[in-house]
Design a protein around this motif. Structure first.
Motif, short mmCIF file in Angstrom:
data_model
loop_
_atom_site.label_atom_id
_atom_site.label_comp_id
_atom_site.label_asym_id
_atom_site.label_seq_id
_atom_site.Cartn_x
_atom_site.Cartn_y
_atom_site.Cartn_z
N ASP A 16 0.83 -1.19 -0.17
CA ASP A 16 -0.06 -0.09 0.05
C ASP A 16 0.88 1.22 -0.13
O ASP A 16 0.35 2.43 -0.06
CB ASP A 16 -1.03 -0.14 1.22
CG ASP A 16 -1.78 -1.20 1.22
OD1 ASP A 16 -2.45 -1.54 0.29
OD2 ASP A 16 -2.29 -1.62 2.25
N SER A 17 2.12 1.36 0.05
CA SER A 17 2.92 2.36 0.18
C SER A 17 4.50 2.03 -0.55
O SER A 17 4.74 0.98 -0.77
CB SER A 17 3.13 2.96 1.42
OG SER A 17 3.95 2.10 2.23
N LYS A 19 7.25 2.64 0.98
CA LYS A 19 8.09 1.98 2.06
C LYS A 19 7.74 0.56 2.20
O LYS A 19 8.46 -0.28 2.08
CB LYS A 19 7.71 2.71 3.24
CG LYS A 19 8.41 1.97 4.45
CD LYS A 19 8.18 2.68 5.68
CE LYS A 19 8.91 2.24 7.16
NZ LYS A 19 8.55 2.93 8.20
#
Length: 122
Positions: A16-17, A19
């Motif tokens: 979702d990111s 990172k």
């Protein structure tokens, strides 16, 4: 190489990111056997529960079947256990249980369920 790529992309679908993407990519196994091991770990967590048992029974039925199994045959086989030796409406499994085994299994055009590749069996 195509199979490895497909499995990696499936594994990255939960990211979702940026990172999380970086962490997932840097920790991704580079060899197919290690990638299978990681997928099995995610399908069958250390804490054994009913889901884990069903996933392992589905994979076992597919590995040891002498012929490709249709969806209903696989579901009926997995539903029967030493604790529930008779198939009835109370212990019949829903077809969604097979989806829990993805990405290691797939439904073929003829309606049978199969391992995605012979290397999954190994």
């Amino acid at each position: 190489m195509f199979l490895w790529t497909r499995l990696v992309l499936d594994a990255l679908s939960d990211v979702d990111s940026v990172k999380e993407l970086h962490a997932a990519i840097t920790s991704m196994p580079r060899e197919l056997p290690q990638l299978y091991a990681r997928i099995l770990e995610s399908l069958c967590p250390v804490a054994r529960d009913g889901r884990t048992d069903k996933v392992m029974r589905i994979l076992a039925w597919l590995v040891f079947a002498r012929r490709p199994l249709k969806r209903h045959e696989l579901l009926h086989g997995v539903s029967i256990t030493p604790e529930t030796p008779v198939l009835d409406k109370w212990n019949s499994l829903d077809g969604s249980v097979i989806d829990k085994c993805k990405p290691l299994v797939e439904e073929l055009p003829d309606g049978s369920i199969a391992l995605i590749h012979f290397t999954v069996e190994e």
